[in-house]
Design a protein around this motif. Structure first.
Motif, PDB file in Angstrom:
ATOM      1  N   PHE A   1      -5.052   0.121   7.688  1.00  0.00           N
ATOM      2  CA  PHE A   1      -3.798  -0.603   7.849  1.00  0.00           C
ATOM      3  C   PHE A   1      -3.553  -1.458   6.612  1.00  0.00           C
ATOM      4  CE2 PHE A   1      -7.192  -3.287   9.220  1.00  0.00           C
ATOM      5  CZ  PHE A   1      -6.845  -4.565   8.834  1.00  0.00           C
ATOM      6  N   CYS A   2      -2.319  -1.910   6.437  1.00  0.00           N
ATOM      7  CA  CYS A   2      -1.992  -2.848   5.365  1.00  0.00           C
ATOM      8  C   CYS A   2      -2.374  -4.252   5.831  1.00  0.00           C
ATOM      9  CB  CYS A   2      -0.506  -2.796   5.033  1.00  0.00           C
ATOM     10  SG  CYS A   2      -0.005  -4.079   3.847  1.00  0.00           S
ATOM     11  N   ASN A   3      -3.180  -4.946   5.036  1.00  0.00           N
ATOM     12  CA  ASN A   3      -3.596  -6.288   5.454  1.00  0.00           C
ATOM     13  C   ASN A   3      -2.550  -7.352   5.140  1.00  0.00           C
ATOM     14  OD1 ASN A   3      -3.914  -6.942   2.746  1.00  0.00           O
ATOM     15  ND2 ASN A   3      -6.133  -6.916   2.799  1.00  0.00           N
TER      16      ASN A   3
ATOM     17  N   GLN B   1      -4.796  -0.630  -1.494  1.00  0.00           N
ATOM     18  CA  GLN B   1      -5.725   0.133  -0.662  1.00  0.00           C
ATOM     19  C   GLN B   1      -5.564  -0.351   0.778  1.00  0.00           C
ATOM     20  OE1 GLN B   1      -8.323   2.459  -1.437  1.00  0.00           O
ATOM     21  NE2 GLN B   1      -7.294   2.624  -3.413  1.00  0.00           N
ATOM     22  N   PRO B   2      -5.746   0.531   1.741  1.00  0.00           N
ATOM     23  CA  PRO B   2      -5.728   0.044   3.121  1.00  0.00           C
ATOM     24  C   PRO B   2      -6.987  -0.775   3.408  1.00  0.00           C
ATOM     25  CG  PRO B   2      -6.309   2.372   3.079  1.00  0.00           C
ATOM     26  CD  PRO B   2      -5.973   1.978   1.662  1.00  0.00           C
ATOM     27  N   SER B   3      -6.882  -1.678   4.340  1.00  0.00           N
ATOM     28  CA  SER B   3      -8.052  -2.322   4.925  1.00  0.00           C
ATOM     29  C   SER B   3      -8.468  -1.443   6.088  1.00  0.00           C
ATOM     30  CB  SER B   3      -7.702  -3.722   5.414  1.00  0.00           C
ATOM     31  OG  SER B   3      -7.427  -4.559   4.319  1.00  0.00           O
ATOM     32  N   TRP B   4      -9.754  -1.481   6.438  1.00  0.00           N
ATOM     33  CA  TRP B   4     -10.262  -0.604   7.487  1.00  0.00           C
ATOM     34  C   TRP B   4     -10.887  -1.420   8.603  1.00  0.00           C
ATOM     35  CZ3 TRP B   4      -9.065   4.449   7.387  1.00  0.00           C
ATOM     36  CH2 TRP B   4      -8.618   4.978   6.175  1.00  0.00           C
ATOM     37  N   PHE B   5     -10.498  -1.106   9.826  1.00  0.00           N
ATOM     38  CA  PHE B   5     -11.057  -1.728  11.020  1.00  0.00           C
ATOM     39  C   PHE B   5     -11.890  -0.673  11.741  1.00  0.00           C
ATOM     40  CE2 PHE B   5     -10.526  -2.358  15.688  1.00  0.00           C
ATOM     41  CZ  PHE B   5     -11.347  -3.486  15.807  1.00  0.00           C
ATOM     42  N   ARG B   6     -13.129  -0.998  12.031  1.00  0.00           N
ATOM     43  CA  ARG B   6     -13.992  -0.080  12.770  1.00  0.00           C
ATOM     44  C   ARG B   6     -13.730  -0.276  14.259  1.00  0.00           C
ATOM     45  NH1 ARG B   6     -20.516   0.697  12.108  1.00  0.00           N
ATOM     46  NH2 ARG B   6     -20.639   2.454  13.550  1.00  0.00           N
ATOM     47  N   SER B   7     -12.952   0.628  14.838  1.00  0.00           N
ATOM     48  CA  SER B   7     -12.538   0.481  16.239  1.00  0.00           C
ATOM     49  C   SER B   7     -13.555   1.049  17.223  1.00  0.00           C
ATOM     50  CB  SER B   7     -11.175   1.136  16.464  1.00  0.00           C
ATOM     51  OG  SER B   7     -11.236   2.523  16.222  1.00  0.00           O
TER      52      SER B   7
ATOM     53  N   VAL C   1       0.857  -1.187   0.000  1.00  0.00           N
ATOM     54  CA  VAL C   1       0.000   0.000   0.000  1.00  0.00           C
ATOM     55  C   VAL C   1       0.894   1.238   0.000  1.00  0.00           C
ATOM     56  CG1 VAL C   1      -1.811   1.281   1.204  1.00  0.00           C
ATOM     57  CG2 VAL C   1      -1.797  -1.225   1.292  1.00  0.00           C
ATOM     58  N   ARG C   2       0.667   2.106  -0.983  1.00  0.00           N
ATOM     59  CA  ARG C   2       1.396   3.376  -1.086  1.00  0.00           C
ATOM     60  C   ARG C   2       0.391   4.493  -1.297  1.00  0.00           C
ATOM     61  NH1 ARG C   2       6.198   4.506   0.334  1.00  0.00           N
ATOM     62  NH2 ARG C   2       6.493   5.923  -1.402  1.00  0.00           N
ATOM     63  N   PHE C   3       0.762   5.705  -0.897  1.00  0.00           N
ATOM     64  CA  PHE C   3      -0.126   6.859  -1.071  1.00  0.00           C
ATOM     65  C   PHE C   3       0.676   8.117  -1.352  1.00  0.00           C
ATOM     66  CE2 PHE C   3       0.736   6.565   3.495  1.00  0.00           C
ATOM     67  CZ  PHE C   3       1.135   7.856   3.802  1.00  0.00           C
ATOM     68  N   ARG C   4      -0.029   9.111  -1.894  1.00  0.00           N
ATOM     69  CA  ARG C   4       0.481  10.471  -2.033  1.00  0.00           C
ATOM     70  C   ARG C   4      -0.552  11.387  -1.404  1.00  0.00           C
ATOM     71  NH1 ARG C   4       2.937   9.053  -6.821  1.00  0.00           N
ATOM     72  NH2 ARG C   4       1.136   9.349  -8.152  1.00  0.00           N
ATOM     73  N   ALA C   5      -0.099  12.399  -0.677  1.00  0.00           N
ATOM     74  CA  ALA C   5      -1.019  13.295   0.015  1.00  0.00           C
ATOM     75  C   ALA C   5      -0.525  14.731  -0.078  1.00  0.00           C
ATOM     76  CB  ALA C   5      -1.145  12.884   1.482  1.00  0.00           C
ATOM     77  N   GLY C   6      -1.445  15.618  -0.394  1.00  0.00           N
ATOM     78  CA  GLY C   6      -1.189  17.052  -0.364  1.00  0.00           C
ATOM     79  C   GLY C   6      -2.041  17.668   0.728  1.00  0.00           C
TER      80      GLY C   6
END
Length: 158
Positions: free
Chosen positions: A74-76, A60-66, A17-22
């Protein structure tokens, strides 16, 4: 701290999983128990991000509903914590950025929930031995490098 209009890249330890953010905003650390558990650490370090300016460039990240209101990305494949999502807002894990040194936390969130000894943590002496140094110098890392790659892992190391 870097100019928050600069685009930053980052990703997980394994490179899946990689991303770019502005438009990154306020760096912080959070002491709440959920953040401690997400990171498996004493606190979590995040920087606010405009979701419209975050692009997942590999995987894509996986999502955990905390909780009822919070999802944690997070990366699965390797488990790296990547993000915190709450009611349309997004924060990215500072340690997942390719240049985390640019994002010194400006505030501490949930400070009343910090571990009782955290205020004295960095008063402890530094410890190193020649054996530790030799071991660390002998490690060959398979961790994704702190920059974008066209493929990962490299074909000769897969």
């Amino acid at each position: 701290m870097t100019n928050t209009t600069d685009t930053q890249s980052g990703g997980c330890q394994c490179g899946a999983v990689r991303f770019r953010a502005g438009k990154l905003g306020r760096p912080s650390i959070c002491h709440c128990r959920m953040c401690q558990k997400q990171f498996g650490n004493f606190f979590a370090a995040f920087v606010t991000a405009d979701p419209a300016h975050v692009e997942w460039t590999r995987g894509q990240p996986s999502w955990f509903r905390s909780s009822r209101k919070v999802h944690r990305g997070f990366c699965n494949k390797c488990g790296t914590p990547l993000a915190y999502r709450f009611e349309g807002s997004l924060e990215l894990a500072i340690g997942a950025l390719d240049h985390p040194e640019l994002f010194e936390p400006l505030i501490q969130v949930n400070h009343a929930h910090r571990l009782p000894w955290i205020d004295h943590l960095f008063d402890k002496p530094a410890y190193s031995t020649p054996a530790m140094t030799e071991f660390h110098e002998s490690v060959v890392s398979w961790q994704h490098p702190d920059h974008d790659t066209t493929e990962w892992p490299p074909e000769d190391e897969a």
